[in-house]
Write an enzyme that holds these catalytic residues in place. Structure first.
Site, PDB file in Angstrom:
ATOM      1  N   LYS A 214       0.854  -1.201   0.000  1.00 32.49           N
ATOM      2  CA  LYS A 214       0.000   0.000   0.000  1.00 32.49           C
ATOM      3  C   LYS A 214       0.888   1.250   0.000  1.00 32.49           C
ATOM      4  O   LYS A 214       1.519   1.575   0.992  1.00 32.49           O
ATOM      5  CB  LYS A 214      -0.900   0.005   1.245  1.00 32.49           C
ATOM      6  CG  LYS A 214      -2.167   0.742   1.065  1.00 32.49           C
ATOM      7  CD  LYS A 214      -2.331   2.180   1.404  1.00 32.49           C
ATOM      8  CE  LYS A 214      -1.846   2.980   2.486  1.00 32.49           C
ATOM      9  NZ  LYS A 214      -1.837   4.414   2.110  1.00 32.49           N
ATOM     10  N   GLY A 266       6.995   4.689   8.062  1.00 27.87           N
ATOM     11  CA  GLY A 266       6.171   5.882   8.202  1.00 27.87           C
ATOM     12  C   GLY A 266       6.445   6.544   9.526  1.00 27.87           C
ATOM     13  O   GLY A 266       7.516   6.368  10.124  1.00 27.87           O
ATOM     14  N   SER A 267       5.456   7.278  10.010  1.00 27.77           N
ATOM     15  CA  SER A 267       5.659   8.064  11.226  1.00 27.77           C
ATOM     16  C   SER A 267       5.665   7.182  12.476  1.00 27.77           C
ATOM     17  O   SER A 267       5.064   6.102  12.501  1.00 27.77           O
ATOM     18  CB  SER A 267       4.553   9.114  11.336  1.00 27.77           C
ATOM     19  OG  SER A 267       3.311   8.464  11.414  1.00 27.77           O
ATOM     20  N   THR A 268       6.286   7.698  13.509  1.00 24.19           N
ATOM     21  CA  THR A 268       6.322   6.975  14.784  1.00 24.19           C
ATOM     22  C   THR A 268       4.907   6.837  15.346  1.00 24.19           C
ATOM     23  O   THR A 268       4.550   5.785  15.902  1.00 24.19           O
ATOM     24  CB  THR A 268       7.252   7.709  15.768  1.00 24.19           C
ATOM     25  OG1 THR A 268       8.575   7.667  15.213  1.00 24.19           O
ATOM     26  CG2 THR A 268       7.262   7.066  17.142  1.00 24.19           C
ATOM     27  N   GLY A 271       3.282   4.062  13.576  1.00 16.57           N
ATOM     28  CA  GLY A 271       4.004   2.846  13.960  1.00 16.57           C
ATOM     29  C   GLY A 271       3.539   2.310  15.311  1.00 16.57           C
ATOM     30  O   GLY A 271       3.376   1.101  15.491  1.00 16.57           O
ATOM     31  N   GLU A 288       9.914   0.917  10.385  1.00 21.17           N
ATOM     32  CA  GLU A 288      10.948   1.919  10.063  1.00 21.17           C
ATOM     33  C   GLU A 288      10.285   3.268  10.263  1.00 21.17           C
ATOM     34  O   GLU A 288       9.449   3.674   9.450  1.00 21.17           O
ATOM     35  CB  GLU A 288      11.413   1.766   8.608  1.00 21.17           C
ATOM     36  CG  GLU A 288      12.109   0.456   8.303  1.00 21.17           C
ATOM     37  CD  GLU A 288      13.550   0.424   8.779  1.00 21.17           C
ATOM     38  OE1 GLU A 288      14.050   1.440   9.291  1.00 21.17           O
ATOM     39  OE2 GLU A 288      14.166  -0.645   8.662  1.00 21.17           O
ATOM     40  N   CYS A 322      13.670  10.642   6.587  1.00 17.61           N
ATOM     41  CA  CYS A 322      13.632  10.133   7.962  1.00 17.61           C
ATOM     42  C   CYS A 322      14.977  10.307   8.658  1.00 17.61           C
ATOM     43  O   CYS A 322      15.040  10.583   9.842  1.00 17.61           O
ATOM     44  CB  CYS A 322      13.234   8.666   7.953  1.00 17.61           C
ATOM     45  SG  CYS A 322      14.227   7.693   6.818  1.00 17.61           S
ATOM     46  N   GLU A 419      10.152  15.791  14.989  1.00 18.51           N
ATOM     47  CA  GLU A 419      10.524  15.632  13.590  1.00 18.51           C
ATOM     48  C   GLU A 419       9.693  16.606  12.756  1.00 18.51           C
ATOM     49  O   GLU A 419       8.466  16.525  12.744  1.00 18.51           O
ATOM     50  CB  GLU A 419      10.249  14.188  13.146  1.00 18.51           C
ATOM     51  CG  GLU A 419      10.733  13.914  11.746  1.00 18.51           C
ATOM     52  CD  GLU A 419      10.360  12.513  11.266  1.00 18.51           C
ATOM     53  OE1 GLU A 419       9.220  12.075  11.509  1.00 18.51           O
ATOM     54  OE2 GLU A 419      11.208  11.864  10.631  1.00 18.51           O
TER      55      GLU A 419
HETATM   56  P1  TAP Z   1       2.503   8.105   7.949  1.00 13.22           P
HETATM   57  O1  TAP Z   1       1.496   9.177   8.059  1.00 13.22           O
HETATM   58  O2  TAP Z   1       2.795   7.298   9.150  1.00 13.22           O
HETATM   59  O3  TAP Z   1       2.049   7.183   6.747  1.00 13.22           O
HETATM   60  C1  TAP Z   1       2.816   6.102   6.282  1.00 13.22           C
HETATM   61  C2  TAP Z   1       1.933   5.138   5.541  1.00 13.22           C
HETATM   62  O4  TAP Z   1       1.014   4.549   6.472  1.00 13.22           O
HETATM   63  C3  TAP Z   1       1.075   5.786   4.475  1.00 13.22           C
HETATM   64  O5  TAP Z   1       0.912   4.876   3.420  1.00 13.22           O
HETATM   65  C4  TAP Z   1      -0.233   6.013   5.222  1.00 13.22           C
HETATM   66  O6  TAP Z   1      -1.325   6.139   4.354  1.00 13.22           O
HETATM   67  C5  TAP Z   1      -0.329   4.746   6.048  1.00 13.22           C
HETATM   68  N1  TAP Z   1      -1.155   4.820   7.244  1.00 13.22           N
HETATM   69  C6  TAP Z   1      -1.668   5.915   7.869  1.00 13.22           C
HETATM   70  N2  TAP Z   1      -2.362   5.543   8.963  1.00 13.22           N
HETATM   71  C7  TAP Z   1      -2.292   4.185   9.050  1.00 13.22           C
HETATM   72  C8  TAP Z   1      -2.782   3.219   9.978  1.00 13.22           C
HETATM   73  N3  TAP Z   1      -3.480   3.558  11.057  1.00 13.22           N
HETATM   74  N4  TAP Z   1      -2.504   1.918   9.754  1.00 13.22           N
HETATM   75  C9  TAP Z   1      -1.758   1.536   8.691  1.00 13.22           C
HETATM   76  N5  TAP Z   1      -1.272   2.415   7.774  1.00 13.22           N
HETATM   77  C10 TAP Z   1      -1.513   3.728   7.950  1.00 13.22           C
HETATM   78  O7  TAP Z   1       3.903   8.690   7.481  1.00 13.22           O
HETATM   79  P2  TAP Z   1       4.173   9.651   6.259  1.00 13.22           P
HETATM   80  O8  TAP Z   1       3.732  11.017   6.659  1.00 13.22           O
HETATM   81  O9  TAP Z   1       3.638   9.067   5.005  1.00 13.22           O
HETATM   82  O10 TAP Z   1       5.757   9.570   6.144  1.00 13.22           O
HETATM   83  C11 TAP Z   1       6.586  10.343   6.895  1.00 13.22           C
HETATM   84  C12 TAP Z   1       7.149   9.548   8.056  1.00 13.22           C
HETATM   85  O11 TAP Z   1       7.800   8.377   7.578  1.00 13.22           O
HETATM   86  C13 TAP Z   1       8.207  10.323   8.795  1.00 13.22           C
HETATM   87  O12 TAP Z   1       8.008  10.201  10.176  1.00 13.22           O
HETATM   88  C14 TAP Z   1       9.495   9.648   8.368  1.00 13.22           C
HETATM   89  O13 TAP Z   1      10.542   9.788   9.281  1.00 13.22           O
HETATM   90  C15 TAP Z   1       9.068   8.241   8.187  1.00 13.22           C
HETATM   91  N6  TAP Z   1       9.991   7.520   7.318  1.00 13.22           N
HETATM   92  C16 TAP Z   1      10.828   6.609   7.879  1.00 13.22           C
HETATM   93  C17 TAP Z   1      11.739   5.929   7.080  1.00 13.22           C
HETATM   94  C18 TAP Z   1      12.647   4.941   7.715  1.00 13.22           C
HETATM   95  S1  TAP Z   1      13.431   3.938   6.745  1.00 13.22           S
HETATM   96  N7  TAP Z   1      12.816   4.883   9.003  1.00 13.22           N
HETATM   97  C19 TAP Z   1      11.773   6.167   5.712  1.00 13.22           C
HETATM   98  C20 TAP Z   1      10.913   7.084   5.170  1.00 13.22           C
HETATM   99  C21 TAP Z   1      10.009   7.755   5.994  1.00 13.22           C
HETATM  100  P3  TAP Z   1      -1.695   7.609   3.787  1.00 13.22           P
HETATM  101  O14 TAP Z   1      -0.519   8.187   3.141  1.00 13.22           O
HETATM  102  O15 TAP Z   1      -2.719   7.329   2.815  1.00 13.22           O
HETATM  103  O16 TAP Z   1      -2.142   8.385   4.986  1.00 13.22           O
END
Ligand code: TAP
Length: 509
Positions: A214, A266-268, A271, A288, A322, A419
């Site tokens: 997804k 994704g976000s903490t 997670g 992650e 990240c 962050e």
């Molecule tokens: P999130 O808001 O956490 O979203 C990540 C993914 O999870 C998206 O596909 C999101 O869908 C989905 N999602 C949202 N709520 C969910 C739930 N309750 N259950 C399952 N899936 C759910 O993060 P983001 O804003 O896309 O990304 C930024 C974050 O990712 C930052 O904190 C960054 O540090 C982290 N990140 C970490 C790494 C590593 S390797 N540690 C790498 C890249 C990014 P939608 O987009 O449709 O909401």
């Protein structure tokens, strides 16, 4: 004398001076505010084939979801395409297709054969790299220079790397027998959409698992185009399924009882929700998550290189990284020099059309993310830190934020603790190595960090004391498929990349 203490006569002049004489005026097709720097050099998007509407890729077929979402170009606000929103029924169907493929074909196939599919996919990605880089930039807002030179080469490299492991799992785990886990549910973010898909898919498939992936709501296009390549590569139906949608789709996938393992980036905050969802189910997971990396500059560091490292650490991909070096710690004696040189360097960054090959800083990925950055930057000002922004003009359309630094930061400030995930750097000073380490570790995160010094012994000492999964010395933001990546504390559980990236996808007997 350390470089930082010298007045650097050879310091680079802002590019604008040179570019003016090159006569770089003229309008780009998106009516961006034209800088007075280089002439526009837009990458062509004529060769890109984007459909108006994409469906879900389930069981080797394109399945129409009744509900639809639009994905936009954050640099212009224009709609790029419509995609499906997978509801619980579609999620169930995708997991069912993955289960069938797992039992009937993929888990029984010799590793050598699985490797062939992965090699074929890697080659197809290389062939279509230019097109995929343009789509990644259009859908996500990142500069084409990055998607073309960093994301796409790494995506292909990941598939090549794990293709090579597919028939060598016995050597990866000597004396043990590695068995796949089954159906893997993978949920990825929007900052490196295709690269995160590659990090997830390649090891899972090499080990014999099947996948439901997804992508993020704002950046679904390259994952869908990857599904087209998976089809072209002739993967058995159901081995890879790509379902688009928002957070609810991800939640339904994670909670599905027939998913054997969840891999989430994704976000903490999300997670933690996933960890709660999976608690007590016995299902495996890797997380992650976010980061707030310390980038530490000692007074014996090569200052000009360090300034480039600071810029790369925080302004790469608009700070949507990240492992971004979002907390800068500079040894007191060189702090003024570093900040002065950094400001001058920031003025030379080219901000604008992400498809322009000169662009250094592209668009913020979404309105929502832009708001989040603004709120945190305002909190920094309110809490007493001193804000400085470079002088680039912002384009009229789309979502943009100027490269920003804060000085006079305290450990308690929100901009130091949280962050921001944007082009915003919080700068602090330190006097002794012990103080630098203590401040660097004073964070709930532990994903990455950087150390800049002329002394090898100091590199070993300091990096061994910083609690982070990935550490760079005299460089920043370098990635390789053979090298594991992942965090401690609230930055996550598990590793991706390298030999260590295979372990979460197998059961060892
Ligand atoms: P999130 O808001 O956490 O979203 C990540 C993914 O999870 C998206 O596909 C999101 O869908 C989905 N999602 C949202 N709520 C969910 C739930 N309750 N259950 C399952 N899936 C759910 O993060 P983001 O804003 O896309 O990304 C930024 C974050 O990712 C930052 O904190 C960054 O540090 C982290 N990140 C970490 C790494 C590593 S390797 N540690 C790498 C890249 C990014 P939608 O987009 O449709 O909401």
């Amino acid at each position: 004398m350390p470089e930082g203490q010298k007045e650097d006569a050879a310091e680079a002049k802002p590019r604008s001076a040179k570019a003016k004489s090159a006569g770089g005026a003229g309008k780009s097709r998106y009516d961006f505010v034209e800088g007075d720097r280089y002439a526009p050099a837009p990458e062509s998007s004529d060769h890109v084939s984007l459909k108006d509407s994409y469906h879900l890729f389930i069981g080797g077929e394109w399945v129409r979801a009744p509900r639809r979402l639009q994905t936009i170009n954050p640099a212009t606000g224009e709609v790029l395409a419509e995609v499906g929103e997978a509801g619980p029924r579609m999620v169930d169907r995708a997991v069912g297709a993955a289960r069938q493929a797992y039992e009937k074909t993929w888990s029984n196939m010799p590793g050598r054969e699985r490797g062939k599919y992965l090699f074929r996919l890697a080659r197809l990605i290389q062939e279509r790299a230019r097109e995929f880089a343009v789509v990644e930039t259009m859908d996500g807002g990142k500069p084409i220079r990055e998607s073309r030179d960093i994301d796409l080469p790494l995506v292909a490299a990941h598939f090549f790397y794990y293709a090579g492991w597919a028939d060598k799992l016995d050597y990866a785990f000597p004396g043990r027998r590695a068995r796949p886990l089954g159906v893997v549910g993978q949920v990825i973010p929007w900052n490196f959409p295709l690269l995160m898909a590659a990090w997830k898919l390649a090891p899972a498939l090499a080990c014999g698992n099947t996948v439901v992936l997804k992508p993020a709501e704002t950046t679904p296009l390259t994952a869908l185009k990857l599904a087209e390549l998976i089809e072209e590569a002739g993967f058995p139906p159901g081995v890879v399924n790509v379902i688009t949608g928002a957070g609810k789709t991800g939640q339904n996938l994670v909670r599905h009882p027939d998913v054997d393992k969840v891999a989430f980036t994704g976000s903490t905050a999300v997670g933690k929700l996933i960890q709660k969802d999976l608690a007590g189910t016995g299902r495996r997971f890797t997380l992650e998550l976010g980061g707030k990396a310390a980038n530490i500059i000692f007074d014996d560091a090569p200052v000009n290189q360090a300034v480039e490292g600071i810029v790369n650490g925080i302004f790469f991909n608009q700070g949507h990284v990240c492992c971004a070096g979002s907390r800068l710690f500079v040894q007191e004696g060189i702090a003024d020099t570093v900040v002065r040189k950094l400001k001058r360097r920031m003025e030379t960054l080219v901000l604008g059309d992400p498809l322009d090959k000169n662009t250094d800083v592209g668009a913020i990925n979404s309105q929502e993310q832009l708001e989040r950055i603004r709120v945190l930057v305002d909190s920094g000002k309110e809490q007493g830190a001193k804000c400085w922004q470079s002088g680039q003009k912002l384009p009229r359309k789309g979502f943009w934020f100027k490269p920003t630094i804060f000085t006079g930061c305290a450990q308690s400030h929100s901009i130091v603790q949280k962050e921001i995930f944007g082009p915003v750097l919080a700068i602090q000073t330190f006097r002794t190595p012990e103080e630098a380490v203590e401040k660097a570790n004073n964070t709930p995160y532990g994903l990455s960090g950087g150390v800049w010094t002329d002394k090898g012994s100091k590199i070993f000492k300091i990096t061994s004391q910083i609690r982070a999964g990935v550490l760079w010395a005299n460089t920043f933001n370098k990635f390789d498929p053979g090298s594991p990546f992942g965090g401690y504390k609230e930055s996550g559980i598990g590793r991706e990349g390298g030999l260590q990236g295979l372990a979460p996808y197998v059961e060892l007997r």
